[in-house]
Design a protein around this motif. Structure first.
Motif, PDB file in Angstrom:
ATOM      1  N   VAL A  92      -9.734  31.707 -13.312  1.00 34.75           N
ATOM      2  CA  VAL A  92      -9.281  33.171 -13.199  1.00 34.75           C
ATOM      3  C   VAL A  92      -9.049  33.909 -14.628  1.00 34.75           C
ATOM      4  O   VAL A  92      -7.979  33.659 -15.119  1.00 34.75           O
ATOM      5  N   ARG A  94     -12.806  27.242  -2.391  1.00 42.61           N
ATOM      6  CA  ARG A  94     -12.183  27.348  -2.962  1.00 42.61           C
ATOM      7  C   ARG A  94     -11.770  28.560  -4.415  1.00 42.61           C
ATOM      8  O   ARG A  94     -10.381  28.598  -4.541  1.00 42.61           O
ATOM      9  N   ALA A  95     -12.536  29.820  -3.984  1.00 36.32           N
ATOM     10  CA  ALA A  95     -12.772  30.910  -4.551  1.00 36.32           C
ATOM     11  C   ALA A  95     -11.879  31.265  -4.213  1.00 36.32           C
ATOM     12  O   ALA A  95     -10.770  31.996  -5.059  1.00 36.32           O
ATOM     13  N   CYS A  96     -11.517  31.619  -2.770  1.00 38.67           N
ATOM     14  CA  CYS A  96     -10.554  31.727  -2.000  1.00 38.67           C
ATOM     15  C   CYS A  96      -8.734  31.639  -2.714  1.00 38.67           C
ATOM     16  O   CYS A  96      -8.038  31.935  -2.552  1.00 38.67           O
ATOM     17  N   ILE A 153     -20.651  31.851  -8.116  1.00 40.64           N
ATOM     18  CA  ILE A 153     -19.183  30.830  -8.127  1.00 40.64           C
ATOM     19  C   ILE A 153     -19.980  28.558  -8.753  1.00 40.64           C
ATOM     20  O   ILE A 153     -20.430  28.983  -7.568  1.00 40.64           O
ATOM     21  N   ALA A 188     -17.567  25.550  -2.083  1.00 36.35           N
ATOM     22  CA  ALA A 188     -16.955  26.637  -3.925  1.00 36.35           C
ATOM     23  C   ALA A 188     -16.120  28.186  -3.307  1.00 36.35           C
ATOM     24  O   ALA A 188     -15.560  28.610  -3.919  1.00 36.35           O
ATOM     25  N   ASN A 189     -16.791  28.569  -2.159  1.00 31.93           N
ATOM     26  CA  ASN A 189     -16.806  30.015  -1.972  1.00 31.93           C
ATOM     27  C   ASN A 189     -14.753  29.574  -0.800  1.00 31.93           C
ATOM     28  O   ASN A 189     -13.697  30.559  -1.421  1.00 31.93           O
ATOM     29  N   GLU A 225     -11.079  25.207 -13.831  1.00 31.44           N
ATOM     30  CA  GLU A 225     -10.905  26.053 -12.691  1.00 31.44           C
ATOM     31  C   GLU A 225     -10.585  27.077 -14.114  1.00 31.44           C
ATOM     32  O   GLU A 225      -9.493  26.853 -14.688  1.00 31.44           O
ATOM     33  N   LEU A 238     -14.112  33.842 -11.357  1.00 27.34           N
ATOM     34  CA  LEU A 238     -13.692  32.955 -11.562  1.00 27.34           C
ATOM     35  C   LEU A 238     -14.459  31.733 -11.627  1.00 27.34           C
ATOM     36  O   LEU A 238     -15.742  31.930 -11.397  1.00 27.34           O
ATOM     37  N   ARG A 239     -13.774  30.420 -12.105  1.00 26.98           N
ATOM     38  CA  ARG A 239     -14.899  29.080 -12.086  1.00 26.98           C
ATOM     39  C   ARG A 239     -13.623  27.983 -11.002  1.00 26.98           C
ATOM     40  O   ARG A 239     -12.103  28.094 -11.499  1.00 26.98           O
ATOM     41  N   VAL A 240     -14.658  27.661 -10.512  1.00 23.73           N
ATOM     42  CA  VAL A 240     -14.053  26.437  -9.478  1.00 23.73           C
ATOM     43  C   VAL A 240     -14.771  25.217 -10.030  1.00 23.73           C
ATOM     44  O   VAL A 240     -15.562  24.406 -10.101  1.00 23.73           O
ATOM     45  N   LEU A 255      -7.960  32.107  -6.161  1.00 20.84           N
ATOM     46  CA  LEU A 255      -7.767  33.479  -6.352  1.00 20.84           C
ATOM     47  C   LEU A 255      -6.771  34.467  -5.839  1.00 20.84           C
ATOM     48  O   LEU A 255      -5.562  34.658  -5.940  1.00 20.84           O
TER      49      LEU A 255
END
Length: 74
Positions: free
Chosen positions: A9, A33-35, A1, A30-31, A7, A19-21, A38
């Motif tokens: 999904v 924001r990914a959580c 990511i 980034a992790n 951004e 996922l693009r953040v 999602l």
């Protein structure tokens, strides 16, 4: 990511999500924001989404905890 300008999904044909953040990789931003992204997409609380594997890789295994089973014996 990696940090992206937009951004998104996307559900892929094989059932995985892409996922693009818009957050830097530094300090796990980034992790996080990914959580959050999602969780919003799946309409679940953000604290039920966590990275199980691949914290420093671009491909990750993300776990979504099922809170509907609270209080049940399994």
């Amino acid at each position: 990511i990696a940090a992206s300008k937009k951004e998104s999904v996307t559900l892929l044909r094989d059932g995985r999500y892409e996922l693009r953040v818009d957050a830097p990789r530094s300090e796990g931003r980034a992790n996080e924001r990914a959580c959050a992204l999602l969780a919003a997409h799946l309409a679940v609380p953000v604290d039920t989404v966590s990275i199980a594997k691949g914290h420093t890789q671009s491909t990750k295994l993300i776990r979504v905890k099922d809170d509907s089973r609270k209080g049940e014996s399994v």
